[in-house]
Design an enzyme around this catalytic site. Sequence first.
Site, PDB file in Angstrom:
ATOM      1  N   SER A 172       0.726  -1.101   0.025  1.00  7.81           N
ATOM      2  CA  SER A 172      -0.124   0.028  -0.022  1.00  7.81           C
ATOM      3  C   SER A 172       0.857   1.237   0.012  1.00  7.81           C
ATOM      4  O   SER A 172       1.770   1.428  -0.879  1.00  7.81           O
ATOM      5  CB  SER A 172      -1.061  -0.047   1.177  1.00  7.81           C
ATOM      6  OG  SER A 172      -1.830   1.150   1.299  1.00  7.81           O
ATOM      7  N   ASP A 197      -0.758   1.082  -4.888  1.00  9.21           N
ATOM      8  CA  ASP A 197      -1.797   0.032  -5.179  1.00  9.21           C
ATOM      9  C   ASP A 197      -3.073   0.235  -5.693  1.00  9.21           C
ATOM     10  O   ASP A 197      -3.850  -0.313  -5.919  1.00  9.21           O
ATOM     11  CB  ASP A 197      -1.681  -1.172  -4.259  1.00  9.21           C
ATOM     12  CG  ASP A 197      -2.492  -0.927  -3.215  1.00  9.21           C
ATOM     13  OD1 ASP A 197      -2.443   0.175  -2.725  1.00  9.21           O
ATOM     14  OD2 ASP A 197      -3.300  -1.834  -2.504  1.00  9.21           O
ATOM     15  N   ASP A 200      -5.613   1.954  -3.964  1.00  8.81           N
ATOM     16  CA  ASP A 200      -7.003   1.654  -3.234  1.00  8.81           C
ATOM     17  C   ASP A 200      -7.191   2.901  -2.624  1.00  8.81           C
ATOM     18  O   ASP A 200      -8.448   3.214  -2.193  1.00  8.81           O
ATOM     19  CB  ASP A 200      -6.921   0.543  -2.476  1.00  8.81           C
ATOM     20  CG  ASP A 200      -5.913   0.281  -1.336  1.00  8.81           C
ATOM     21  OD1 ASP A 200      -4.925   1.312  -1.302  1.00  8.81           O
ATOM     22  OD2 ASP A 200      -5.639  -0.456  -0.282  1.00  8.81           O
TER      23      ASP A 200
END
Length: 571
Positions: A148, A300, A302
Amino acid sequence: MSTQNIIAVAKKWLTSTFDQDTQEEVQNLIDSNSDILADSFYKDLEFGTGGIRGLMGAGTNRINKYTLGKATQGLANYILRQNNNSQDSVVIAYDCRHNSDTLAKTVADVLTANGIKVFLFEALRTTPELSFAVNYLNCTAGIVLTASHNPPEYNGYKVYWKDGGQIVPPNDSGIIDLVNKLDFSEIKFDADSNLLEYIGEEVDNAFTDASVKNGCLELSNRDDLTIVFTSLHGTAITAMPQTFEKAGYKNVHIVEEQRKPDGNFPTVASPNPEEPAALKMALELADKVGADIVIGTDPDSDRVGIAVRDLNGNLKLLNGNQTMVVMTDFLMKKWQKEDRINGKQFVGTTIVSTDLVAEVANSYNVETKICLTGFKWIAKMIVDYSELEFIGGGEESFGYMVSDFVRDKDAITSALLACEIATYAKSQGSSFYNELLQLYVKHNLYKEHLISITKKGMDGAAKITQMMVDLRANAPQEIDGEKVVFAYDYEFSICKNLVTGEETTIDMPKSNVLIFYTEKGTRVAARPSGTEPKIKFYFSVNSTCDSIDCVDLVEKELSVKIQRIIKELNL
């Protein structure tokens, strides 16, 4: 764990089970007998709120081919024990981090060595596309290699189940039990190349189509919105430009210096759109081109950070609570306009996110369901309440999910939705920011704040544990002069009414979280991070606001109130 025990564990990595490079790295650690040795071997990596995440290197507490190989072997064993009649399959994606591509291939090798079909993305892809691909390809499970927004020296591993959401009970404990029973020598690394299939464009196009279908409103004036986008050297560059193009946005300016995927993240101290500094270059470009909105995504893809113009025309960074409130409101307006709200819908949020979401949802007669921190729990609610339609949901950590075609934080679709809202508002003489202010006036002005305290290593973990022990033993009776009326302890599943003494059971999985509510709705929460060496304190205060003109004053008063509370708690 004592130094002697740590060395004993480390010496097990000097055997033929491990390759020569790993043995040499471990021997150097043993010879140095440093803090790095202790931190590398004092515990095994554990599944947290966002999977496994840690520093890369040799050791049981590090991300490497053996720790991920062991996790994957345990997953393979679990899948094969389900006695499926059809061919089991797993789809794998990875981000821009160092070693993500090679670790993804290692993970794929372990699965095919166990007779499991693998779909491996041909190059880096976003986490939301991985979640989408699990269902699109009808897979048993999915894996993404990512850490992340963590620093460059980190990597990670998240496992998804057949619904497209991250693993939750009972699958998580079932997999973890099998992983813990394994010895490293039991990992099967001998791949079966016949079971490996590379994927790319077909899934990309299907994901983009689904994102546009779920993230777009009925608009015809997208040329009026000017967007600045930065992928912060991450995976969103593989999806966001294409999504904007398909939706019809033409005035999109990409921060070129941050376009190329790079695990060093050379232009930022942290590739986290929660951090204002991460969006500095995007904000500068936005002022240069006169952009209406700035979009930034983490490695990533998100998490999404958003900046919009305030009432004075200046760019203002919004937090995750603010964006999720506006998005949730607009989705429900859309559903209401389409006459789709009939009492069989819900929105999702988490225990540490703003309570304003529930107030907004209630105004549409839509239920709000609240879960533990982490989108895996929101995804689980979609499964658990399959008789209801999921409109959308999010949490304070800059994540949102539109509908249920993706079962994790989805920066691609939520960024598109944010631009749709901004476009519509602009056409009505309003703005994204003005829509937020109207919600404050209609309901209450909520002000949230987060403090993260980092405590690294074995000693740090012990200190975080002790902080939670101390807080349980000395729970506040008052916060900023307001009487605490409810104390929630999610570790022991108890909610105590401090006025009546009544205790009720919290119907959620156990989690090491404490939350205190005062008589005036002030909330303080404490929670050790499940993926980082941090303990987090969440603050939420609120007040009425009679008009947009008084928002700034009320917000300042609430900010001062939060600072008083922080000082009062000695944080």
